[in-house]
Design a protein around this motif. Structure first.
Motif, PDB file in Angstrom:
ATOM      1  N   SER A 124      43.675 -36.194  62.516  1.00  0.00           N
ATOM      2  CA  SER A 124      44.545 -36.775  63.548  1.00  0.00           C
ATOM      3  C   SER A 124      44.494 -35.976  64.846  1.00  0.00           C
ATOM      4  N   LEU A 125      43.888 -34.786  64.822  1.00  0.00           N
ATOM      5  CA  LEU A 125      43.726 -34.007  66.044  1.00  0.00           C
ATOM      6  C   LEU A 125      42.622 -34.551  66.940  1.00  0.00           C
ATOM      7  N   VAL A 126      41.914 -35.554  66.460  1.00  0.00           N
ATOM      8  CA  VAL A 126      40.877 -36.209  67.260  1.00  0.00           C
ATOM      9  C   VAL A 126      41.414 -37.555  67.728  1.00  0.00           C
ATOM     10  N   GLY A 127      41.511 -37.717  69.033  1.00  0.00           N
ATOM     11  CA  GLY A 127      42.037 -38.953  69.593  1.00  0.00           C
ATOM     12  C   GLY A 127      41.029 -39.649  70.481  1.00  0.00           C
ATOM     13  N   ALA A 128      41.202 -40.955  70.648  1.00  0.00           N
ATOM     14  CA  ALA A 128      40.246 -41.749  71.418  1.00  0.00           C
ATOM     15  C   ALA A 128      40.245 -41.358  72.893  1.00  0.00           C
ATOM     16  N   ALA A 129      41.376 -40.976  73.427  1.00  0.00           N
ATOM     17  CA  ALA A 129      41.472 -40.725  74.863  1.00  0.00           C
ATOM     18  C   ALA A 129      40.951 -39.346  75.256  1.00  0.00           C
ATOM     19  N   THR A 130      41.294 -38.330  74.480  1.00  0.00           N
ATOM     20  CA  THR A 130      40.978 -36.959  74.887  1.00  0.00           C
ATOM     21  C   THR A 130      39.984 -36.267  73.971  1.00  0.00           C
ATOM     22  N   GLY A 131      39.578 -36.899  72.866  1.00  0.00           N
ATOM     23  CA  GLY A 131      38.651 -36.278  71.946  1.00  0.00           C
ATOM     24  C   GLY A 131      39.362 -35.346  70.993  1.00  0.00           C
ATOM     25  N   SER A 132      38.687 -34.279  70.612  1.00  0.00           N
ATOM     26  CA  SER A 132      39.217 -33.385  69.587  1.00  0.00           C
ATOM     27  C   SER A 132      39.950 -32.200  70.199  1.00  0.00           C
ATOM     28  N   ALA A 133      41.104 -31.901  69.639  1.00  0.00           N
ATOM     29  CA  ALA A 133      41.861 -30.705  70.022  1.00  0.00           C
ATOM     30  C   ALA A 133      41.526 -29.528  69.121  1.00  0.00           C
ATOM     31  N   TRP A 134      40.536 -29.693  68.255  1.00  0.00           N
ATOM     32  CA  TRP A 134      40.202 -28.639  67.294  1.00  0.00           C
ATOM     33  C   TRP A 134      38.698 -28.577  67.047  1.00  0.00           C
ATOM     34  N   ALA A 135      38.128 -27.381  67.149  1.00  0.00           N
ATOM     35  CA  ALA A 135      36.733 -27.109  66.788  1.00  0.00           C
ATOM     36  C   ALA A 135      35.752 -28.039  67.495  1.00  0.00           C
ATOM     37  N   ALA A 136      36.053 -28.327  68.760  1.00  0.00           N
ATOM     38  CA  ALA A 136      35.133 -29.104  69.587  1.00  0.00           C
ATOM     39  C   ALA A 136      33.975 -28.216  70.043  1.00  0.00           C
ATOM     40  N   VAL A 137      33.010 -28.822  70.711  1.00  0.00           N
ATOM     41  CA  VAL A 137      31.818 -28.074  71.111  1.00  0.00           C
ATOM     42  C   VAL A 137      32.161 -26.989  72.119  1.00  0.00           C
ATOM     43  N   THR A 138      33.280 -27.113  72.827  1.00  0.00           N
ATOM     44  CA  THR A 138      33.666 -26.103  73.800  1.00  0.00           C
ATOM     45  C   THR A 138      34.041 -24.777  73.147  1.00  0.00           C
ATOM     46  N   ALA A 139      34.215 -24.760  71.835  1.00  0.00           N
ATOM     47  CA  ALA A 139      34.412 -23.481  71.146  1.00  0.00           C
ATOM     48  C   ALA A 139      33.192 -22.580  71.339  1.00  0.00           C
ATOM     49  N   ALA A 140      32.034 -23.181  71.578  1.00  0.00           N
ATOM     50  CA  ALA A 140      30.788 -22.428  71.799  1.00  0.00           C
ATOM     51  C   ALA A 140      30.429 -22.393  73.281  1.00  0.00           C
ATOM     52  N   ALA A 141      31.448 -22.351  74.131  1.00  0.00           N
ATOM     53  CA  ALA A 141      31.213 -22.380  75.576  1.00  0.00           C
ATOM     54  C   ALA A 141      30.374 -21.212  76.067  1.00  0.00           C
ATOM     55  N   ASN A 142      30.411 -20.082  75.372  1.00  0.00           N
ATOM     56  CA  ASN A 142      29.638 -18.916  75.787  1.00  0.00           C
ATOM     57  C   ASN A 142      28.192 -18.963  75.310  1.00  0.00           C
ATOM     58  N   GLY A 143      27.817 -20.067  74.669  1.00  0.00           N
ATOM     59  CA  GLY A 143      26.454 -20.221  74.202  1.00  0.00           C
ATOM     60  C   GLY A 143      26.247 -19.678  72.802  1.00  0.00           C
ATOM     61  N   ILE A 144      25.171 -20.109  72.191  1.00  0.00           N
ATOM     62  CA  ILE A 144      24.771 -19.628  70.872  1.00  0.00           C
ATOM     63  C   ILE A 144      23.471 -18.860  71.080  1.00  0.00           C
ATOM     64  N   ILE A 145      23.589 -17.537  71.116  1.00  0.00           N
ATOM     65  CA  ILE A 145      22.461 -16.655  71.395  1.00  0.00           C
ATOM     66  C   ILE A 145      22.269 -15.776  70.167  1.00  0.00           C
ATOM     67  N   THR A 146      21.141 -15.941  69.490  1.00  0.00           N
ATOM     68  CA  THR A 146      20.931 -15.184  68.268  1.00  0.00           C
ATOM     69  C   THR A 146      19.445 -15.133  67.942  1.00  0.00           C
ATOM     70  N   ARG A 147      19.121 -14.503  66.828  1.00  0.00           N
ATOM     71  CA  ARG A 147      17.745 -14.513  66.355  1.00  0.00           C
ATOM     72  C   ARG A 147      17.501 -15.810  65.603  1.00  0.00           C
ATOM     73  N   GLY A 148      16.446 -16.487  65.963  1.00  0.00           N
ATOM     74  CA  GLY A 148      16.036 -17.678  65.237  1.00  0.00           C
ATOM     75  C   GLY A 148      14.910 -17.341  64.278  1.00  0.00           C
ATOM     76  N   VAL A 149      14.887 -18.037  63.146  1.00  0.00           N
ATOM     77  CA  VAL A 149      13.806 -17.905  62.164  1.00  0.00           C
ATOM     78  C   VAL A 149      13.323 -19.300  61.824  1.00  0.00           C
ATOM     79  N   LEU A 150      12.038 -19.530  62.008  1.00  0.00           N
ATOM     80  CA  LEU A 150      11.437 -20.819  61.655  1.00  0.00           C
ATOM     81  C   LEU A 150      10.864 -20.726  60.251  1.00  0.00           C
ATOM     82  N   LEU A 151      11.298 -21.607  59.366  1.00  0.00           N
ATOM     83  CA  LEU A 151      10.730 -21.696  58.020  1.00  0.00           C
ATOM     84  C   LEU A 151       9.914 -22.984  57.946  1.00  0.00           C
TER      85      LEU A 151
END
Length: 306
Positions: A124-151
């Motif tokens: 119910s924290l996700v609404g049609a007008a404003t989207g999600s008030a929880w764990a939206a993509v803006t939680a990663a606003a500082n970017g995802i910077i890490t070591r990647g491994v390709l398998l």
């Protein structure tokens, strides 16, 4: 598999108000280690180009001489009215990035299980007008910077690509590590190559709902290794999933129970070619989601730098 919702749960692990989930594994030390993975200075994109009109609605405005634009005489900047040499083009875009074609990141609010999101929050924290008030993509606003491994599982199985419906299992992951001389460690992003990107390049096929991908049995392996982010050249879950009553077990357990963020529909062909050429299967990975307020993900262009 249903037991994974309990045995692999990260609810409360980083506090009751945590929205980052497994991105908490990406510490300052992990980012520094990722920087040290740059040994050749070569960067490649891991994303598909977003095509028009197939992948987005696009309206482009062109104005060869801005001073001739209707309303230019009312613009407050004199240069806008008087400069007869400059013009411009601009776009208005409409895009649905979830699905089987566009490269995008899924944040935890993308999937519910029994009406619940990561860390026990209600749908119910996700609404049609404003989207999600929880764990939206803006939680990663500082970017995802890490070591990647390709398998590269297609190479492990000595095939150009896995056939639709073929799952990838923990034994495949460990065989890829052995052959490639790399080991997944805490805070890493693991990118899974099934070879579907090659098939898509060569045949033009895209979409559909039968695909190769992660089998749910890989989830304990990812949890044990403390993986921060997973990606694949498909929409992640092998389809059919192998569980008649669970459509997308990898999506459901990852996002809801583990808070494990996901990169769907990567194009890993240039990454795999570069890794094989350099003999290097780890790299600095940079993912910068657009800060769309309240959204369950974002189109992204992951950059791997070797």
């Amino acid at each position: 598999m249903l037991g994974y919702f309990n045995t692999l749960s990260n609810w409360g692990r980083w506090g009751d108000d945590d929205e980052l989930g497994t991105l908490n594994h990406i510490t300052d030390d992990v980012r520094l280690a990722a920087a040290r993975a740059v040994r050749h200075g070569r960067s490649v994109s891991c994303a598909w180009e977003v095509a028009a009109p197939e992948d987005m609605e696009r309206s482009t405005t062109t104005c060869p001489c801005a001073a001739d634009m209707p309303g230019a005489e009312n613009m407050p900047a004199p240069g806008f009215r008087n400069d007869r040499r400059w013009g411009f083009s601009s776009e208005r875009l409409g895009i649905t990035f979830h699905g089987n074609t566009l490269t995008h990141v899924d944040s935890p609010c993308h999937i519910f299980w029994d009406g619940t999101m990561y860390n026990g929050r209600s749908h119910s924290l996700v609404g049609a007008a404003t989207g999600s008030a929880w764990a939206a993509v803006t939680a990663a606003a500082n970017g995802i910077i890490t070591r990647g491994v390709l398998l590269d599982i297609a190479s492990v199985r000595d095939v150009p690509w896995l056939e639709p419906g073929q799952g990838v299992f923990p034994d495949d992951l460990e065989e890829a590590e052995r052959r490639q001389g790399v080991r997944v460690r805490s805070g890493d992003a693991v990118l899974l190559r099934t070879g579907y990107g090659r098939a898509r390049h060569e045949t033009g096929a895209a979409g559909g709902f039968t695909q190769a991908g992660w089998h749910a049995s890989c989830l304990p392996w990812l949890h044990e290794r403390e993986v921060a982010l997973i990606g694949a050249d498909t929409p992640q879950d092998v389809q059919p999933s192998g569980y008649e009553d669970v459509l997308m077990p990898v999506h459901a357990v990852s996002l809801v129970a583990m808070g494990l963020w996901m990169l769907d529909n990567c194009d890993l062909e240039a990454c795999a070619t570069t890794a094989a050429e350099l003999g290097q299967w780890d790299f600095h990975l940079a993912v910068a989601p657009v800060r769309f307020a309240g959204t369950s993900g974002s189109p992204v262009n992951p950059i791997a730098t070797f």
